[in-house]
Every structure is written in C-alpha cells, then in structure tokens.
Design a protein around this motif. Structure first.
Motif, mmCIF file in Angstrom:
data_model
loop_
_atom_site.group_PDB
_atom_site.id
_atom_site.type_symbol
_atom_site.label_atom_id
_atom_site.label_comp_id
_atom_site.label_asym_id
_atom_site.label_seq_id
_atom_site.Cartn_x
_atom_site.Cartn_y
_atom_site.Cartn_z
ATOM 1 N N VAL A 46 0.860 -1.182 0.000
ATOM 2 C CA VAL A 46 0.000 0.000 0.000
ATOM 3 C C VAL A 46 0.902 1.239 0.000
ATOM 4 O O VAL A 46 1.797 1.341 0.838
ATOM 5 C CB VAL A 46 -0.906 0.050 1.253
ATOM 6 C CG1 VAL A 46 -1.758 1.328 1.241
ATOM 7 C CG2 VAL A 46 -1.800 -1.182 1.332
ATOM 8 N N LEU B 79 -3.439 2.386 7.029
ATOM 9 C CA LEU B 79 -3.435 1.322 6.016
ATOM 10 C C LEU B 79 -2.182 0.456 6.101
ATOM 11 O O LEU B 79 -2.008 -0.462 5.298
ATOM 12 C CB LEU B 79 -3.549 1.941 4.610
ATOM 13 C CG LEU B 79 -4.835 2.730 4.332
ATOM 14 C CD1 LEU B 79 -4.783 3.368 2.951
ATOM 15 C CD2 LEU B 79 -6.057 1.824 4.443
ATOM 16 N N ILE C 179 -2.351 -1.295 -3.998
ATOM 17 C CA ILE C 179 -3.091 -0.047 -4.227
ATOM 18 C C ILE C 179 -2.186 1.159 -4.004
ATOM 19 O O ILE C 179 -1.407 1.203 -3.052
ATOM 20 C CB ILE C 179 -4.374 0.060 -3.359
ATOM 21 C CG1 ILE C 179 -5.141 1.349 -3.719
ATOM 22 C CG2 ILE C 179 -4.063 -0.003 -1.864
ATOM 23 C CD1 ILE C 179 -6.575 1.364 -3.262
ATOM 24 N N ILE D 223 -2.516 5.347 -3.745
ATOM 25 C CA ILE D 223 -3.495 6.417 -3.533
ATOM 26 C C ILE D 223 -2.796 7.770 -3.677
ATOM 27 O O ILE D 223 -2.351 8.364 -2.692
ATOM 28 C CB ILE D 223 -4.163 6.288 -2.134
ATOM 29 C CG1 ILE D 223 -4.662 4.851 -1.915
ATOM 30 C CG2 ILE D 223 -5.310 7.290 -1.999
ATOM 31 C CD1 ILE D 223 -5.290 4.608 -0.539
ATOM 32 N N LEU E 287 -6.067 4.768 -6.966
ATOM 33 C CA LEU E 287 -7.203 5.581 -6.513
ATOM 34 C C LEU E 287 -6.688 7.007 -6.359
ATOM 35 O O LEU E 287 -5.940 7.306 -5.423
ATOM 36 C CB LEU E 287 -7.729 5.040 -5.173
ATOM 37 C CG LEU E 287 -8.616 5.971 -4.337
ATOM 38 C CD1 LEU E 287 -9.880 6.356 -5.086
ATOM 39 C CD2 LEU E 287 -8.979 5.323 -3.004
ATOM 40 N N VAL F 21 -11.503 10.297 -6.626
ATOM 41 C CA VAL F 21 -12.399 11.183 -5.896
ATOM 42 C C VAL F 21 -11.970 12.602 -6.243
ATOM 43 O O VAL F 21 -10.777 12.926 -6.186
ATOM 44 C CB VAL F 21 -12.301 10.958 -4.365
ATOM 45 C CG1 VAL F 21 -13.192 11.965 -3.631
ATOM 46 C CG2 VAL F 21 -12.694 9.539 -4.002
ATOM 47 N N GLU G 83 -9.716 18.011 2.669
ATOM 48 C CA GLU G 83 -11.054 17.710 3.181
ATOM 49 C C GLU G 83 -11.347 16.213 3.084
ATOM 50 O O GLU G 83 -11.976 15.635 3.971
ATOM 51 C CB GLU G 83 -12.111 18.472 2.368
ATOM 52 C CG GLU G 83 -12.020 19.984 2.523
ATOM 53 C CD GLU G 83 -12.948 20.702 1.555
ATOM 54 O OE1 GLU G 83 -13.785 20.035 0.911
ATOM 55 O OE2 GLU G 83 -12.821 21.926 1.449
ATOM 56 N N ILE G 84 -10.871 15.592 2.020
ATOM 57 C CA ILE G 84 -11.242 14.196 1.739
ATOM 58 C C ILE G 84 -10.458 13.220 2.616
ATOM 59 O O ILE G 84 -11.034 12.286 3.186
ATOM 60 C CB ILE G 84 -11.033 13.882 0.240
ATOM 61 C CG1 ILE G 84 -11.982 14.758 -0.596
ATOM 62 C CG2 ILE G 84 -11.266 12.410 -0.048
ATOM 63 C CD1 ILE G 84 -11.647 14.796 -2.067
ATOM 64 N N ALA H 189 -11.639 12.837 6.143
ATOM 65 C CA ALA H 189 -12.926 12.131 6.164
ATOM 66 C C ALA H 189 -12.725 10.631 5.993
ATOM 67 O O ALA H 189 -13.412 9.820 6.643
ATOM 68 C CB ALA H 189 -13.837 12.689 5.065
ATOM 69 N N ILE H 190 -11.781 10.249 5.144
ATOM 70 C CA ILE H 190 -11.484 8.820 4.958
ATOM 71 C C ILE H 190 -10.904 8.252 6.255
ATOM 72 O O ILE H 190 -11.297 7.169 6.721
ATOM 73 C CB ILE H 190 -10.486 8.607 3.783
ATOM 74 C CG1 ILE H 190 -11.121 9.035 2.461
ATOM 75 C CG2 ILE H 190 -10.030 7.155 3.710
ATOM 76 C CD1 ILE H 190 -10.138 9.083 1.295
ATOM 77 N N GLU I 149 -13.604 7.737 8.712
ATOM 78 C CA GLU I 149 -14.474 6.607 8.334
ATOM 79 C C GLU I 149 -13.797 5.268 8.660
ATOM 80 O O GLU I 149 -14.449 4.342 9.146
ATOM 81 C CB GLU I 149 -14.806 6.711 6.837
ATOM 82 C CG GLU I 149 -15.710 5.617 6.303
ATOM 83 C CD GLU I 149 -17.137 5.682 6.842
ATOM 84 O OE1 GLU I 149 -17.520 6.723 7.403
ATOM 85 O OE2 GLU I 149 -17.861 4.673 6.712
ATOM 86 N N ILE I 150 -12.474 5.197 8.409
ATOM 87 C CA ILE I 150 -11.746 3.955 8.733
ATOM 88 C C ILE I 150 -11.794 3.716 10.241
ATOM 89 O O ILE I 150 -12.093 2.605 10.701
ATOM 90 C CB ILE I 150 -10.279 4.024 8.235
ATOM 91 C CG1 ILE I 150 -10.228 4.056 6.712
ATOM 92 C CG2 ILE I 150 -9.468 2.835 8.760
ATOM 93 C CD1 ILE I 150 -8.838 4.310 6.138
ATOM 94 N N ARG J 189 -15.277 2.566 11.388
ATOM 95 C CA ARG J 189 -15.613 1.164 11.078
ATOM 96 C C ARG J 189 -14.812 0.190 11.940
ATOM 97 O O ARG J 189 -15.238 -0.919 12.181
ATOM 98 C CB ARG J 189 -15.354 0.865 9.603
ATOM 99 C CG ARG J 189 -16.301 1.624 8.721
ATOM 100 C CD ARG J 189 -16.360 1.043 7.338
ATOM 101 N NE ARG J 189 -16.978 2.022 6.437
ATOM 102 C CZ ARG J 189 -17.218 1.785 5.163
ATOM 103 N NH1 ARG J 189 -16.885 0.619 4.620
ATOM 104 N NH2 ARG J 189 -17.771 2.712 4.410
ATOM 105 N N ARG J 190 -13.612 0.615 12.331
ATOM 106 C CA ARG J 190 -12.794 -0.255 13.176
ATOM 107 C C ARG J 190 -13.259 -0.187 14.622
ATOM 108 O O ARG J 190 -12.793 -0.967 15.454
ATOM 109 C CB ARG J 190 -11.323 0.141 13.095
ATOM 110 C CG ARG J 190 -10.662 -0.372 11.825
ATOM 111 C CD ARG J 190 -9.195 -0.035 11.804
ATOM 112 N NE ARG J 190 -8.572 -0.622 10.620
ATOM 113 C CZ ARG J 190 -7.392 -0.268 10.154
ATOM 114 N NH1 ARG J 190 -6.702 0.665 10.775
ATOM 115 N NH2 ARG J 190 -6.884 -0.842 9.082
#
Lengths: 257, 330
Positions: free
Chosen positions: B212, B236, B269, B271, B292, B310, B316-317, B320-321, B324-325, B328-329
C-alpha cells in the motif's frame, strides 16, 4: 586543490507528451526543448562546490552536436570555470563510445598538464538510461569509481562520497583521481545569476573532435507503450465520498492490516 | 546462442532474496529455456538469511547457489562483486548474466560488462527474441521502450523492478550450494563502503516492496500539509511516497520520491493525493495494480489514468477517509 571535470548530456525535455522521431531512434524534441538531467544538475553543483572549497577548477564537458553549447553555457552560468565540447554526431554512439571520447580528452588534458582529480557524471542519462558510462570511463582511465552518489567532498586529499544504500547512507573514501556518478537528492542546484549568465555568454568553449570511430549501440528501435483509454470510475466528490473510498479499500482487502 | 545456463546476481535483505532479485530469477528462468539457472551471492550470509534464501531459490528453480566469500567482501564494493559474478560466468559457462535493476544491480552489471568486454542492457522488461537475443528495456525514465540487440558471447543485463511477478517454477529444486573464493585484486576493493550511517529511516527500499502506498504531491500545499496523509498511511499499514516537486520544495526527504529519479513502486493499491501525474511520476507508479486518485482536477492525467478517483481537496477528503476507517474499526 582539486580540479573537477563534470560530464553532462543534452537531453530532450520530457515532462510533457513524448513523441518519437520517424526513424524510431530518439525522442522528437522539435517542440519540447532541451535540458540536462536532474542528476547532472546536481553533479554540476557538486563540481562547483568541490572546486570552490579546495581552490581548484571546475570544467564542464559534453559529447554532442554544436547545439549542446547551450547546456555547457548553462553550467558556466552557475559557476563552472571552463567548458569542452567533443563535437560528434552521437546518434551512432553507444555508452562505451561516449566513455572512450571522454577518456581521450581527459588523457589529452593530462598530457598538457591538467589532471582531473575528480570526474563527475550523472548516474544515468535521462534519455538512453544506460547506467554505465561512469564505470566504463573509470575502467579506461584505471581509476576507482562509485555510482549512486548524492554528496561528495574532498578533505585531506581524500574524496569522501555518500550515497543511499539498503541499510542507510553508505560512505566511500576514494584516493584521487577517481570517478563518481551522481544521483539527485544530496544538493540543490543553484539558479544562474545575471552576471553569471553574462560571463557564460562570452566564455570560450574548447571544441575538439573525437579521436576514433564509434563502435555503436545495439538499439533496434524505440517504441511508446500503448496508451490505454481512460476507464476511471469516479467514486464521488469531496469528503462525502469517504464511505465509498473505504468500501473500496475493504473490497481490496487493504483495511484489515 | 548455444545452450547454456543463466547467472543471476542475487541481493539479500533480512528476509532472504529481495523481491526484485526474485523477479530477476523468474526472468532468468524464462530466458534459460530449461537450461540451469545459477544464483550468485557475494559476501557473508547470516545463518537465518541463508535458511530463508535457499527455499526461495528452490522455488525459483535455481540449480546452484554460488556463494562468494573472501577477506574484504564484508563491505560492498561493486568491482569486487563484479569479479565474483564474472568468475561464475566462467565456472558455470553461462551465456547470460543478470541482476535486478537496483542501484547495486546496475552498478555491478556495468562493471561485469566492462570485465567481459561486452555491452550491457539496463532495466530490461522482456526478451523479445532469443537467437539473436533482443530485449525491450526502459529508456526515458520508463516512458519509452528500447528494443536492443545483445549479440555478444555473454549477454549482460539488469531486469527493471516490477516488470514481472516472481512466479514459482513448475518444478521446484533443491539448489546445490558451492562456496568459492573469487579472484580479487587490490584495486577491486578501493571503492568499498567504509561505513554505513544509519540516520532517518530510508523508505526507498520499503517503497519498492510496499503493498500500500499513499502518494502526496503539490496539493499537500506545504511542509505542514502531510499530517492527514501520514495518518492515512499508518491506518493502512502502508508507506508514504511523494512526487518530485514535493522533494524539490524541501517538504519531504528525497528518499520518499516516486518516479523517474526516485523509487519505482508496484503496490496492490496506490493512492496519489494532489498529484497531477507528470510523465516522470507515472514512470514510477504505473506498475501499481489499483490506483485511486484524489485530486481537485478531474482532467489531471493521474485522474484519467487511475482506476478510481475522488474529485476534491485532499485536505477535506483524506481526514474524512481517516475518520471513516476509524469509525468502522470501532
């Protein structure tokens, strides 16, 4: 006092779209302009630093057409003291031919009383990417050589060269005369000053002809990798796209780490 | 070319053969066409590295490991390593000698080519023909391929990193190990590493084998603009890679650079955030399996060449990611 020779190559500027010549032997540079590689810009900077610190001289050299005077003057403008053009049609030159042409000039200058304690080159040319001219030149001159060097200084008669290795910064100590191939990253090339440019414009360029016929290269042709049409999937716009991004990361299995 | 084997200079790390050396072994096996592959390792090997190395070589179908040991081989010297590799060319009568296209691999192959009096092809990605040998290799920072003919008695080449996957051989082998003392002269040891300074960790090796990679470009805005990107990298378990402009501006160290004058990466991946995708950068990341892109410009080359994108400001993004990670964890 250390006299330094820095060898550079006029190469096409390739930050934009790349086109090839009709004979598929080179980049078509008619519309993109010419430059020297980032490695060589750093080698020029190191040459002027070493010469300045030791009270020696820095000489810039290239093997190429008369157009390459532009790159020699660029190096003079940022501090090199003198310049040599080995004027040749390099289309038929392989890396061994370039090394031989440089080696002949080093030997000829030495016969005239100018010894180069340090010969610097770029690690690899930005166009042909052969990764070997420095090693071949050192073999011809019977001198030690290191490649991948980002910093270099002469202290107490020893050339101290540093480069990034697998486990940290590797240090080499070479007895002069030696050959060092430079990689970008250790020094920042300077910008030319107005007086520097004026001086470079008027500086004489020593022009010599190569002493031997080139042995050639194995190039059959150059080709561009096929361009894939865009197939990008836009996941969204702005921070609202975060859940879709994390969904993708989960799908790819990179989130569990 | 008459039938004979292929020699491969293998570089090791704490886990045995490096990833790119195993890629070079796969390339060698295909080039050898059923003839034996000989691995060359130079200098002392820790017992645990050797234990890891032998099964890896066996998986690649290597017939014999030639292990060069001698006084003075404890520290890296390209000339001494080349002397050892050239000895194996003679000992095993190979018709090709190759290494991974790493700084050391290219340096040692250049020395070996000089000693053998032959040409050297750097950063080969494929063999297009065997008799005569014609290879495709990366030029112009990987954006152009050169077809190059290698018709010397011994072909010397380096294999570009991540041009192929290190595939196991159909029939694994148990490599025979033979230790030998290469013929060294005093001159071979002059340009050797006298010391290694371990400072800030150098990520360039980690970048090359990372699964990654989070990329950062001019869009980071300043040297202070990397906090969220570093957090995403850590979340990650990846490695941070940056574009040339970021290192040129002094925002991040040079060893984090991905591209023509930096590292070549091949992660699962990649990013890239705020990276427009100049050709020099693309040359370093085009082997990523999935890309990505996060970018304000939907027309940026990095976006149009990516698999996913995206559109928007990374500042800003990315937070937010990260949120979100973490959410969820739990």
């Amino acid at each position: 006092m250390a006299n330094v020779l820095v060898c550079i190559k006029r190469v096409p500027e390739t930050s934009g779209q790349i086109l090839l010549t009709d004979d598929e032997q080179a980049v078509d540079a008619r519309h993109v302009g010419w430059t020297v590689s980032a490695h060589e810009e750093c080698a020029i900077e190191l040459a002027t630093q070493v010469a300045g610190a030791t009270g020696g001289t820095s000489t810039v050299l290239t093997v190429g057409s008369s157009d390459a005077v532009e790159q020699l003057r660029g190096a003079l403008a940022v501090g090199c003291d003198s310049a040599v053009l080995i004027e040749a049609d390099t289309a038929t030159y392989g890396p061994a031919d370039v090394a031989a042409a440089i080696g002949d000039v080093v030997s000829a200058h030495e016969a005239n009383g100018t010894t180069y304690d340090l010969v610097l080159l770029g690690n690899d040319a930005a166009d042909t990417g052969d990764f070997q001219v420095g090693v071949r030149l050192a073999a011809l001159l019977g001198r030690p050589v290191v490649t991948g060097i980002s910093a270099c200084a002469v202290a107490d008669g020893v050339i101290v060269a540093r480069g990034e290795g697998p486990e940290g910064t590797e240090v080499f100590e070479l007895p002069p005369p030696a050959v060092v191939a430079v990689m970008e990253g250790g020094v920042s090339p300077r910008y030319p000053s107005i007086p520097g440019r004026m001086k470079a414009k008027r500086a004489p360029i020593e022009t010599v002809s190569p002493q031997r016929e080139p042995a050639g290269h194995g190039r059959v042709r150059w080709k561009l990798p096929p361009q894939q049409p865009s197939s990008v999937e836009i996941l969204g716009t702005g921070p609202e796209a975060a859940p879709a991004v994390v969904d993708l990361l989960e799908e790819l299995g990179v989130l569990s780490r | 070319m008459t039938a004979a084997g292929v020699g491969v200079l293998v570089e090791t790390d704490g886990h045995g053969a490096t990833l790119v050396s195993r890629e070079a072994l796969t390339f060698a096996r295909e080039l050898a066409g059923g003839q034996p592959v000989h691995a060359v390792v130079v200098g002392p090997l820790d017992a645990d590295v050797e234990d890891a190395l032998l099964p890896q070589l066996g998986e690649q179908g290597v017939a014999m490991l030639h292990h060069a040991t001698a006084d003075g081989l404890g520290a890296y010297s390209a000339a001494a390593w080349a002397a050892a590799a050239v000895d194996v060319v003679t000992r095993a009568s190979v018709r090709a000698l190759l290494a991974a296209g790493t700084p050391r691999g290219n340096e040692v192959m250049a020395h070996a080519a000089v000693r053998l009096g032959v040409a050297m092809a750097a950063n080969v990605v494929a063999a297009d023909g065997v008799d005569p040998l014609v290879v495709s290799r990366q030029v112009v920072g990987g954006t152009v391929l050169e077809e190059m003919r290698l018709d010397d008695a011994v072909a010397v080449l380096s294999v570009a990193g991540h041009a192929l996957d290190p595939a196991p051989a159909a029939s694994p082998t148990e490599p025979e190990v033979t230790a030998f003392t290469p013929t060294l002269s005093e001159a071979d040891l002059v340009a050797r590493v006298v010391r290694t300074e371990v400072g800030a960790p150098d990520e360039s090796a980690a970048l090359g084998s990372a699964r990654v990679v989070v990329g950062a470009g001019r869009g980071a805005g300043s040297a202070d603009g990397f906090k969220d990107l570093v957090s995403l990298t850590e979340l990650l378990g990846g490695v941070l890679g940056v574009s040339r402009v970021v290192t040129s501006l002094g925002w991040r160290p040079h060893h984090e650079q991905v591209g023509q004058t930096g590292s070549r990466i091949a992660p699962d991946i990649y990013i890239p955030c705020g990276i427009s995708g100049a050709i020099q950068h693309w040359a370093g990341c085009s082997s990523a399996k999935t890309i990505l892109a996060i970018n304000t410009d939907p027309e940026a080359p990095m976006v149009t060449r990516a698999h996913y994108a995206v559109i928007g400001d990374l500042h800003e993004i990315v937070p937010a990611i990260n949120d979100e990670i973490r959410r969820r964890r739990g």
